[in-house]
Write a protein that holds these residues in place. Sequence first.
Motif, PDB file in Angstrom:
ATOM      1  N   LEU A  44       0.832  -1.204   0.000  1.00 28.58           N
ATOM      2  CA  LEU A  44       0.000   0.000   0.000  1.00 28.58           C
ATOM      3  C   LEU A  44       0.867   1.254   0.000  1.00 28.58           C
ATOM      4  O   LEU A  44       0.589   2.202  -0.745  1.00 28.58           O
ATOM      5  N   ALA A  45       1.914   1.258   0.811  1.00 24.77           N
ATOM      6  CA  ALA A  45       2.807   2.419   0.849  1.00 24.77           C
ATOM      7  C   ALA A  45       3.485   2.625  -0.508  1.00 24.77           C
ATOM      8  O   ALA A  45       3.576   3.754  -1.005  1.00 24.77           O
ATOM      9  N   LEU A  46       3.941   1.516  -1.118  1.00 23.68           N
ATOM     10  CA  LEU A  46       4.567   1.629  -2.437  1.00 23.68           C
ATOM     11  C   LEU A  46       3.568   2.110  -3.487  1.00 23.68           C
ATOM     12  O   LEU A  46       3.893   2.934  -4.344  1.00 23.68           O
ATOM     13  N   GLY A  47       2.352   1.596  -3.412  1.00 19.47           N
ATOM     14  CA  GLY A  47       1.330   2.001  -4.377  1.00 19.47           C
ATOM     15  C   GLY A  47       0.959   3.465  -4.241  1.00 19.47           C
ATOM     16  O   GLY A  47       0.806   4.176  -5.242  1.00 19.47           O
ATOM     17  N   ALA A  48       0.817   3.934  -3.004  1.00 21.94           N
ATOM     18  CA  ALA A  48       0.465   5.341  -2.788  1.00 21.94           C
ATOM     19  C   ALA A  48       1.594   6.258  -3.245  1.00 21.94           C
ATOM     20  O   ALA A  48       1.346   7.269  -3.930  1.00 21.94           O
ATOM     21  N   CYS A  49       2.832   5.909  -2.898  1.00 20.83           N
ATOM     22  CA  CYS A  49       3.963   6.732  -3.348  1.00 20.83           C
ATOM     23  C   CYS A  49       4.112   6.684  -4.866  1.00 20.83           C
ATOM     24  O   CYS A  49       4.404   7.699  -5.496  1.00 20.83           O
ATOM     25  N   GLY A  50       3.894   5.523  -5.450  1.00 23.42           N
ATOM     26  CA  GLY A  50       3.968   5.398  -6.902  1.00 23.42           C
ATOM     27  C   GLY A  50       2.883   6.185  -7.604  1.00 23.42           C
ATOM     28  O   GLY A  50       3.108   6.762  -8.674  1.00 23.42           O
ATOM     29  N   VAL A 110      14.331   4.658  -8.168  1.00 26.65           N
ATOM     30  CA  VAL A 110      14.803   4.939  -9.528  1.00 26.65           C
ATOM     31  C   VAL A 110      13.853   5.927 -10.204  1.00 26.65           C
ATOM     32  O   VAL A 110      14.293   6.860 -10.880  1.00 26.65           O
ATOM     33  N   GLY A 111      12.543   5.743 -10.009  1.00 26.31           N
ATOM     34  CA  GLY A 111      11.562   6.678 -10.564  1.00 26.31           C
ATOM     35  C   GLY A 111      11.730   8.081 -10.007  1.00 26.31           C
ATOM     36  O   GLY A 111      11.605   9.073 -10.736  1.00 26.31           O
ATOM     37  N   VAL A 112      12.007   8.173  -8.710  1.00 30.17           N
ATOM     38  CA  VAL A 112      12.244   9.489  -8.091  1.00 30.17           C
ATOM     39  C   VAL A 112      13.478  10.127  -8.687  1.00 30.17           C
ATOM     40  O   VAL A 112      13.487  11.326  -8.998  1.00 30.17           O
TER      41      VAL A 112
END
Length: 118
Positions: A44-50, A110-112
Motif C-alpha cells: 500500500l505504501a509503495l502504491g500510494a507513493c507510486g 529509480v523513478g524518483v
Amino acid sequence: MVADQPSQPTQPPLLEATSPAIAGLKTVPDLRQRRLIGVSAWALALGACGFVLGFVAMIRMIGEVPVWFKPAFITSGVLGLALIIGAFVTVQYHRLPWLLLGASTALLLVGVILLGSV
C-alpha cells in the motif's frame, strides 16, 4: 463367508503441499495474518507513493521532457508494479515477498531519481 462390502473409492494421496514449487525456497508452515498484513501495508505504501510519483510525472510530461524519459519512467513503474504483484503471489514463501517488495522500493527510488533528473 464375508459379505462383499461396497468398496469405497480411495482418494489419491495429497500432493506435497508443503514442498515449494520453486526449488530451494522454504515455505512458511502456517501463514499468519500479520505476515499478510505486513506485505499489504508495504505494498500500500509503495502504491500510494507510486501514484503520487506518477501524477507528478504526468504533470511534468505536459512540458518538454527528454526522449528517453517516458520509456524509462514507464518501464520502472510497470516493473515495480509487477514486483508488488509477485510479492502477493509468493506470500507463502519465507523471504521472497520481502525481497520482491525491496526490489520494488528500489525501482520507486529509480523513478524518483528519473523524475528529479528532468
